[in-house]
Design an enzyme around this catalytic site. Structure first.
Site, PDB file in Angstrom:
ATOM      1  N   CYS A   1     -20.293   0.322  -0.187  1.00 44.06           N
ATOM      2  CA  CYS A   1     -20.484  -0.497  -1.386  1.00 44.06           C
ATOM      3  C   CYS A   1     -21.830  -0.279  -2.072  1.00 44.06           C
ATOM      4  CB  CYS A   1     -20.309  -1.967  -1.034  1.00 44.06           C
ATOM      5  SG  CYS A   1     -18.700  -2.303  -0.310  1.00 44.06           S
TER       6      CYS A   1
ATOM      7  N   LYS B   1      -0.881   2.904   7.328  1.00 42.91           N
ATOM      8  CA  LYS B   1      -1.614   1.641   7.191  1.00 42.91           C
ATOM      9  C   LYS B   1      -0.654   0.459   7.259  1.00 42.91           C
ATOM     10  CE  LYS B   1      -5.448   2.368   4.439  1.00 42.91           C
ATOM     11  NZ  LYS B   1      -6.018   2.556   3.112  1.00 42.91           N
TER      12      LYS B   1
ATOM     13  N   ASP C   1       0.861  -1.185   0.000  1.00 43.16           N
ATOM     14  CA  ASP C   1       0.000   0.000   0.000  1.00 43.16           C
ATOM     15  C   ASP C   1       0.893   1.229   0.000  1.00 43.16           C
ATOM     16  OD1 ASP C   1      -3.254   0.318   0.930  1.00 43.16           O
ATOM     17  OD2 ASP C   1      -1.994   2.120   0.973  1.00 43.16           O
TER      18      ASP C   1
ATOM     19  N   LYS D   1     -23.875  -0.382   9.766  1.00 37.94           N
ATOM     20  CA  LYS D   1     -24.489  -1.640  10.188  1.00 37.94           C
ATOM     21  C   LYS D   1     -23.739  -2.142  11.414  1.00 37.94           C
ATOM     22  CE  LYS D   1     -22.048  -5.113   7.458  1.00 37.94           C
ATOM     23  NZ  LYS D   1     -22.193  -6.183   6.490  1.00 37.94           N
TER      24      LYS D   1
ATOM     25  N   ALA E   1     -37.115  -4.134   6.578  1.00 34.39           N
ATOM     26  CA  ALA E   1     -37.420  -2.721   6.353  1.00 34.39           C
ATOM     27  C   ALA E   1     -36.797  -1.906   7.473  1.00 34.39           C
ATOM     28  CB  ALA E   1     -38.925  -2.517   6.328  1.00 34.39           C
ATOM     29  N   GLY E   2     -36.488  -0.667   7.191  1.00 36.74           N
ATOM     30  CA  GLY E   2     -35.885   0.195   8.207  1.00 36.74           C
ATOM     31  C   GLY E   2     -35.337   1.454   7.578  1.00 36.74           C
TER      32      GLY E   2
END
Ligand code: UGA
Length: 437
Positions: free
Chosen positions: A264, A35, A30, A327, A256-257
């Site tokens: 992505c 990183k 990288d 999430k 649903a929500g």
């Protein structure tokens, strides 16, 4: 085999660690020194369950190294490209500059007979362009496309035990040889019976974006129906259970929500429509624009519920936002619906106190104007309204009686439909879900 992985972000770091775990010698490359420094010490620069252990074991066994010097990867048999393809500012199209730069760099060091394998999500036609670039720079080196389907939060398992392998290869003997090289890379998964689909380059590129577009469409479908359920007094959760029993439909991705976010799905459906336009077939994917619009509207719906619950204005009211990552089991706040809702409520004058088990640092960097509390109980103190926006287990398992002792008022919006409405109402809460009576 000796394998290099170019780009050590989410996809690349997980892929490199997983390849080492499979027994390959891996060089992760990288350009970002911080990183590389973190990864070399066995630490991921993002939260992913199981990854630090995998990194440490690869490094300790001497099979995994990270470097900023691409020349260290010169002996690799297979070079994976795992760089990002973010949305171009001011456009829906994917920014391919990192992919092109990676190909150019690898072509400069790859040994004859080696294989470059694209894993990044790219618009269809990109691989063909890269093959041409390669013909000029390193004609003895091949290119294949091997899309990745890992989910954040399950990335290690998804990489070690994929549900399918897709190889896009060039035509003829060269493609046969390239597929055999990939078979050697994935020998363990193939031995375990993982289905393998060999295609041309364009199909492999399209498989990836089609999968994400389908998932996004499924979520927006159920969210659109949840709007109807809401006005008709129906229950979207029971509806999803009922239609999900049809094996042709399936229950997964029918929750649903507040809708989808992350690095992505949102950018991939936009890049897909942009590519369709370029190919003169914009109308074929016009529905994906509606998928995006429905998804954005979900965030607005949650804000509208908040305003309504607080009597027409959230100004000066204290609102606890449970979750900022896009999430659970992730610290990723890219295009996070939760963070968007928090920012909108703050913009309407609310005192927003946001909490998250892992995402606060990233959220704070993007939106320092919000107040963050690492502990959920501290975030709940004196709240006029609680909004559960990311369904971490600790929020799903909140006790309605104990929670009510901390907050000032009894309003809760369950923007992921994960709480039991009857239980919360019985304990004295005004409960609002998405598309639930
Ligand atoms: C997604 C795909 O699921 C992976 O297969 C793919 O490899 C990955 O993108 C990628 O292209 O790299 P990921 O972004 O980790 O994975 O997240 P998902 O699990 O797909 O969730 C996306 C969003 O949809 C989340 O915000 C989630 O809360 C939301 N969602 C998911 C719903 O709103 N409802 C559902 O029923 C399911």
């Amino acid at each position: 085999m000796i394998v290099s992985v170019f780009g050590c972000g989410y996809l690349g770091a997980v892929h490199a660690a997983a390849m080492a775990d499979l027994g390959h010698t891996v060089i992760g490359v990288d350009i970002d020194e911080s990183k590389i420094e973190a990864l070399s010490a066995g630490a991921a620069t993002f939260f992913e369950p199981g990854l630090p252990d995998l990194l440490k074991s690869g490094i300790e066994r001497g099979r995994l190294v990270f470097t900023t010097d691409i020349r260290e990867a010169a002996d690799a048999d297979v070079h994976f490209i795992a760089v990002g393809t973010p949305q171009t500012p001011g456009s829906y199209a994917a920014d391919l500059s990192y992919v092109r730069a990676a190909l150019t760099a690898i072509a400069g060091i790859a040994k004859p007979g080696s294989l470059i394998v694209g894993k990044s999500t790219v618009p269809v036609g990109t691989a063909a362009e890269l093959v041409e670039m390669l013909e000029d720079r390193a004609p003895d080196v091949s290119l294949a496309w091997n899309p990745e389907f890992l989910r954040e939060g399950f990335a290690v398992k998804d990489t070690l035990e994929p549900d399918r392998l897709v190889y896009g290869v060039v035509a003829g003997d060269r493609g046969v040889r390239d597929a055999a090289a990939l078979d050697a890379v994935y020998a363990d998964a193939l031995a375990a019976g993982t289905p393998r689909i060999i295609t041309d380059l364009a199909t492999a590129e399209l498989v990836k974006v089609s999968a994400n577009a389908f998932l996004a469409t499924k979520i927006s479908f159920i969210n659109a129906v949840s709007e109807i359920a809401e006005v008709a007094g129906a229950d979207i959760t029971a509806l999803a259970d009922a239609i999900g029993h049809d094996a042709r439909i399936g229950r997964k991705f029918l929750n649903a929500g507040v809708g989808f976010g992350g690095g992505c799905l949102p950018k991939d459906i936009r890049a897909f429509t942009a590519r369709a336009e370029e190919l003169g077939r914009g109308s074929s994917l016009a529905f994906l624009h509606e998928v995006d619009v429905i998804n954005q509207r979900q965030r607005q719906r949650v804000v509208e519920h908040a305003v309504r619950l607080l009597g027409g204005s959230v100004n000066d009211r204290r609102i606890a936002i449970l979750g900022v990552s896009f999430k659970p089991n992730s610290d990723d706040v890219r295009d996070s619906p939760a963070l968007d809702v928090a920012v909108q409520l703050k913009g309407l004058g609310a005192h927003v106190i946001a909490t998250d088990p892992e995402g606060i640092e990233n959220a704070c960097r993007r939106h320092p104007q919000l107040t963050y509390e690492p502990s959920v109980n501290d975030a709940l103190v004196d709240a006029d309204l609680v909004v559960l926006v990311t369904e971490w287990d600790e929020y799903r398992n909140l006790d309605p009686v104990e929670t009510l002792k901390i907050t000032r008022m009894n309003n809760i919006i369950d923007a992921r439909n994960v709480l039991d409405p009857a239980n919360w109402r019985e304990k004295g809460w005004t409960y609002v879900g998405i598309g639930r009576p």
